[in-house]
Motif scaffolding. Sequence first.
Motif, PDB file in Angstrom:
ATOM      1  N   GLY A  23       3.976  -9.309   6.803  1.00 20.30           N
ATOM      2  CA  GLY A  23       4.574  -8.183   7.452  1.00 20.30           C
ATOM      3  C   GLY A  23       4.957  -7.046   6.481  1.00 20.30           C
ATOM      4  N   THR A  24       5.393  -7.416   5.378  1.00 21.64           N
ATOM      5  CA  THR A  24       5.801  -6.668   4.415  1.00 21.64           C
ATOM      6  C   THR A  24       4.734  -6.002   3.498  1.00 21.64           C
ATOM      7  OG1 THR A  24       7.831  -7.947   3.775  1.00 21.64           O
ATOM      8  CG2 THR A  24       6.903  -6.406   2.159  1.00 21.64           C
ATOM      9  N   ALA A  25       3.634  -6.934   3.332  1.00 23.77           N
ATOM     10  CA  ALA A  25       2.409  -6.272   2.966  1.00 23.77           C
ATOM     11  C   ALA A  25       1.736  -5.123   3.943  1.00 23.77           C
ATOM     12  CB  ALA A  25       1.452  -7.380   2.698  1.00 23.77           C
ATOM     13  N   LEU A  26       1.919  -5.327   5.165  1.00 21.66           N
ATOM     14  CA  LEU A  26       1.264  -4.498   6.036  1.00 21.66           C
ATOM     15  C   LEU A  26       2.152  -2.862   6.023  1.00 21.66           C
ATOM     16  CD1 LEU A  26      -0.756  -4.232   8.246  1.00 21.66           C
ATOM     17  CD2 LEU A  26       0.658  -5.126  10.032  1.00 21.66           C
ATOM     18  N   LEU A  27       3.312  -3.074   5.958  1.00 20.14           N
ATOM     19  CA  LEU A  27       4.104  -2.081   5.829  1.00 20.14           C
ATOM     20  C   LEU A  27       3.934  -1.126   4.554  1.00 20.14           C
ATOM     21  CD1 LEU A  27       7.741  -2.944   6.884  1.00 20.14           C
ATOM     22  CD2 LEU A  27       6.514  -1.078   8.009  1.00 20.14           C
TER      23      LEU A  27
ATOM     24  N   GLY B  83       2.449  -6.874  -4.295  1.00 27.26           N
ATOM     25  CA  GLY B  83       3.445  -5.918  -3.969  1.00 27.26           C
ATOM     26  C   GLY B  83       4.901  -6.398  -3.237  1.00 27.26           C
ATOM     27  N   PRO B  84       4.542  -7.150  -2.122  1.00 28.39           N
ATOM     28  CA  PRO B  84       5.945  -7.941  -1.491  1.00 28.39           C
ATOM     29  C   PRO B  84       6.650  -8.502  -2.267  1.00 28.39           C
ATOM     30  CG  PRO B  84       3.717  -8.160  -0.029  1.00 28.39           C
ATOM     31  CD  PRO B  84       3.169  -7.624  -1.261  1.00 28.39           C
ATOM     32  N   ALA B  85       6.237  -9.287  -3.150  1.00 28.71           N
ATOM     33  CA  ALA B  85       6.966 -10.312  -4.167  1.00 28.71           C
ATOM     34  C   ALA B  85       7.627  -9.341  -4.983  1.00 28.71           C
ATOM     35  CB  ALA B  85       6.131 -11.205  -4.785  1.00 28.71           C
ATOM     36  N   TRP B  86       6.881  -8.546  -5.626  1.00 27.97           N
ATOM     37  CA  TRP B  86       7.538  -7.478  -6.502  1.00 27.97           C
ATOM     38  C   TRP B  86       8.749  -6.893  -6.067  1.00 27.97           C
ATOM     39  CZ3 TRP B  86       7.112  -6.553 -11.713  1.00 27.97           C
ATOM     40  CH2 TRP B  86       7.666  -5.580 -12.041  1.00 27.97           C
ATOM     41  N   SER B  87       8.442  -6.115  -4.933  1.00 34.77           N
ATOM     42  CA  SER B  87       9.337  -5.281  -4.129  1.00 34.77           C
ATOM     43  C   SER B  87      10.668  -6.010  -3.689  1.00 34.77           C
ATOM     44  CB  SER B  87       8.696  -4.494  -3.030  1.00 34.77           C
ATOM     45  OG  SER B  87       7.692  -3.795  -3.244  1.00 34.77           O
ATOM     46  N   ILE B  88      10.482  -7.123  -3.388  1.00 31.78           N
ATOM     47  CA  ILE B  88      11.298  -7.940  -2.833  1.00 31.78           C
ATOM     48  C   ILE B  88      12.339  -8.684  -3.965  1.00 31.78           C
ATOM     49  CG2 ILE B  88      12.179 -10.192  -1.574  1.00 31.78           C
ATOM     50  CD1 ILE B  88       9.798  -9.712   0.122  1.00 31.78           C
ATOM     51  N   ALA B  89      11.729  -9.143  -4.854  1.00 31.74           N
ATOM     52  CA  ALA B  89      12.269  -9.504  -6.384  1.00 31.74           C
ATOM     53  C   ALA B  89      12.953  -8.609  -7.120  1.00 31.74           C
ATOM     54  CB  ALA B  89      11.381 -10.317  -7.208  1.00 31.74           C
ATOM     55  N   ARG B  90      12.549  -7.491  -6.873  1.00 31.65           N
ATOM     56  CA  ARG B  90      13.171  -6.186  -7.831  1.00 31.65           C
ATOM     57  C   ARG B  90      14.374  -5.772  -6.986  1.00 31.65           C
ATOM     58  NH1 ARG B  90      10.551  -0.254  -9.159  1.00 31.65           N
ATOM     59  NH2 ARG B  90      11.715   0.320 -10.816  1.00 31.65           N
ATOM     60  N   PHE B  91      14.368  -5.813  -5.550  1.00 33.44           N
ATOM     61  CA  PHE B  91      15.373  -5.338  -4.900  1.00 33.44           C
ATOM     62  C   PHE B  91      16.711  -6.148  -4.912  1.00 33.44           C
ATOM     63  CE2 PHE B  91      17.632  -5.352  -0.712  1.00 33.44           C
ATOM     64  CZ  PHE B  91      18.046  -3.959  -0.611  1.00 33.44           C
ATOM     65  N   LEU B  92      16.103  -7.484  -4.862  1.00 32.28           N
ATOM     66  CA  LEU B  92      17.160  -8.489  -4.708  1.00 32.28           C
ATOM     67  C   LEU B  92      17.985  -8.860  -6.008  1.00 32.28           C
ATOM     68  CD1 LEU B  92      15.741 -11.593  -2.845  1.00 32.28           C
ATOM     69  CD2 LEU B  92      17.323  -9.728  -1.872  1.00 32.28           C
ATOM     70  N   TRP B  93      17.135  -8.662  -7.344  1.00 31.59           N
ATOM     71  CA  TRP B  93      17.806  -8.301  -8.582  1.00 31.59           C
ATOM     72  C   TRP B  93      18.717  -7.339  -8.973  1.00 31.59           C
ATOM     73  CZ3 TRP B  93      18.335 -11.408 -12.558  1.00 31.59           C
ATOM     74  CH2 TRP B  93      18.682 -10.836 -13.859  1.00 31.59           C
ATOM     75  N   SER B  94      18.151  -6.263  -8.360  1.00 34.57           N
ATOM     76  CA  SER B  94      19.196  -4.996  -8.513  1.00 34.57           C
ATOM     77  C   SER B  94      20.427  -5.116  -7.551  1.00 34.57           C
ATOM     78  CB  SER B  94      18.463  -3.673  -7.826  1.00 34.57           C
ATOM     79  OG  SER B  94      19.454  -2.525  -7.755  1.00 34.57           O
TER      80      SER B  94
ATOM     81  N   GLY C  45      19.100  -2.279  15.277  1.00 38.45           N
ATOM     82  CA  GLY C  45      18.381  -2.411  14.160  1.00 38.45           C
ATOM     83  C   GLY C  45      18.969  -3.275  13.157  1.00 38.45           C
ATOM     84  N   PHE C  46      19.884  -3.963  13.307  1.00 41.96           N
ATOM     85  CA  PHE C  46      20.647  -4.766  12.573  1.00 41.96           C
ATOM     86  C   PHE C  46      19.973  -6.190  12.376  1.00 41.96           C
ATOM     87  CE2 PHE C  46      23.458  -8.587  12.001  1.00 41.96           C
ATOM     88  CZ  PHE C  46      23.931  -8.457  10.470  1.00 41.96           C
ATOM     89  N   VAL C  47      19.301  -6.687  13.358  1.00 38.39           N
ATOM     90  CA  VAL C  47      18.575  -7.909  13.314  1.00 38.39           C
ATOM     91  C   VAL C  47      17.732  -8.143  12.380  1.00 38.39           C
ATOM     92  CG1 VAL C  47      17.502  -9.440  14.875  1.00 38.39           C
ATOM     93  CG2 VAL C  47      18.687  -7.739  15.988  1.00 38.39           C
ATOM     94  N   PRO C  48      17.840  -8.915  11.381  1.00 40.18           N
ATOM     95  CA  PRO C  48      17.265  -9.160   9.941  1.00 40.18           C
ATOM     96  C   PRO C  48      16.016 -10.055  10.235  1.00 40.18           C
ATOM     97  CG  PRO C  48      18.900 -10.801  10.045  1.00 40.18           C
ATOM     98  CD  PRO C  48      19.262  -9.961  11.414  1.00 40.18           C
ATOM     99  N   LEU C  49      15.018  -9.522  11.040  1.00 38.46           N
ATOM    100  CA  LEU C  49      13.730 -10.365  11.116  1.00 38.46           C
ATOM    101  C   LEU C  49      12.989 -10.562   9.767  1.00 38.46           C
ATOM    102  CD1 LEU C  49      12.139  -9.125  14.526  1.00 38.46           C
ATOM    103  CD2 LEU C  49      13.894 -10.699  14.223  1.00 38.46           C
ATOM    104  N   SER C  50      13.038  -9.414   8.843  1.00 36.52           N
ATOM    105  CA  SER C  50      12.280  -9.668   7.585  1.00 36.52           C
ATOM    106  C   SER C  50      13.141 -10.358   6.286  1.00 36.52           C
ATOM    107  CB  SER C  50      12.135  -8.056   6.963  1.00 36.52           C
ATOM    108  OG  SER C  50      13.234  -7.241   6.552  1.00 36.52           O
ATOM    109  N   LEU C  51      14.563 -10.567   7.022  1.00 33.14           N
ATOM    110  CA  LEU C  51      15.337 -11.438   6.171  1.00 33.14           C
ATOM    111  C   LEU C  51      15.842 -10.783   4.648  1.00 33.14           C
ATOM    112  CD1 LEU C  51      13.808 -15.067   6.354  1.00 33.14           C
ATOM    113  CD2 LEU C  51      15.836 -14.170   7.546  1.00 33.14           C
ATOM    114  N   TRP C  52      14.907 -10.105   4.231  1.00 29.09           N
ATOM    115  CA  TRP C  52      15.194  -9.744   2.679  1.00 29.09           C
ATOM    116  C   TRP C  52      16.171  -8.491   2.636  1.00 29.09           C
ATOM    117  CZ3 TRP C  52      13.048  -5.449   0.191  1.00 29.09           C
ATOM    118  CH2 TRP C  52      12.097  -4.829   0.901  1.00 29.09           C
ATOM    119  N   ILE C  53      16.031  -7.466   3.385  1.00 31.17           N
ATOM    120  CA  ILE C  53      17.027  -6.215   3.199  1.00 31.17           C
ATOM    121  C   ILE C  53      17.895  -6.057   4.374  1.00 31.17           C
ATOM    122  CG2 ILE C  53      15.010  -4.983   4.406  1.00 31.17           C
ATOM    123  CD1 ILE C  53      15.539  -2.425   2.300  1.00 31.17           C
ATOM    124  N   PRO C  54      19.185  -5.893   3.864  1.00 32.73           N
ATOM    125  CA  PRO C  54      19.998  -5.422   5.103  1.00 32.73           C
ATOM    126  C   PRO C  54      19.954  -4.183   5.594  1.00 32.73           C
ATOM    127  CG  PRO C  54      21.271  -6.118   3.167  1.00 32.73           C
ATOM    128  CD  PRO C  54      19.864  -6.090   2.812  1.00 32.73           C
TER     129      PRO C  54
END
Length: 321
Positions: A209-213, A149-160, A82-91
Amino acid sequence: MTNAPRITAKPFHRGQAIEWPTLCLAVVIYASWGILTVWHAAIPLVLLVPAAAWTIAWHGSLQHEVIHGHPTRWRAFNRALGFVPLSLWIPFARYRTMHLCHHRDERLTDPLDDPESHYFTEADWMRLSPLARGLVEAQTCLAGRLVIGPAWSIARFLWSEGRAILSGDRRLAVIWARHALGCAVLVAWLVFVCGMSPLAYLAIFVYPGTALLLVRSFAEHKAEGVVSKRTAVVEGSPVFALLFLNNNLHAAHHAHPTLPWYRLPSWYRANRASLLDGNGGLLYQGYGDVFRRFFVAAHDRPAHPLGRAPTTPSGGGSVPA
């Protein structure tokens, strides 16, 4: 008021060391990603974008399975898978911690205690700028969630995460250092093996891909005082069920979170009446139903209607996690 029926899920006992359906699926996902990245230039965008989005979303579903203890008895192997970071933005380690926290069903939808909640406390909502409130309100409908949603979720998560690391969270810094190393290997593959720009990868693979999730997570929970009424079910979606590994049967997953994806439908069918009685009939007839209801209409207001999820369920039993 009568109590909702309590679903008793027997503990899942793996009959063999390896769950072959999930392991074979992992091979298909990683092979698909490799093929799409290596031959991306030869594939028309009209085919590449949906295939890439599907692969990233499918990988997110695979990671979800790994979080719940699949597909083998060997934890180190599972986590490496599960570690392989295909989406890049979330460990993966952060996804795992937050998702297991999300499975404290008594805190579902709580804006502070549920890491996967899209709700705000009234105080936090009022502290947002008018622009931020507008962006959040736009995401209460499915069209806005898919586009913003993808931009908002990713930016908010990375900021936190960045704020926590700068505040001295060393454990988090180690997680991100390992994740960054994995991302560096992935980017090297893209650039030196595939000749693909990282920005193109973000635009073609990660964002869609993030939008699809987000289609799956959009309507799967709703703020309610009764715990069992907070989790929905989406039936009759064989294509999306494959993509989400039957996590569309979300009330069943929360009732029996350790059950592997390929056994969840039969367990759901056996307990359907009790589950739907317990969740107040929070049922959608396919994702087409979700789109029809909420593509331009709000699913719920951003501020949690109860302020915060009640600690004790009012008027009903809970579906055990």
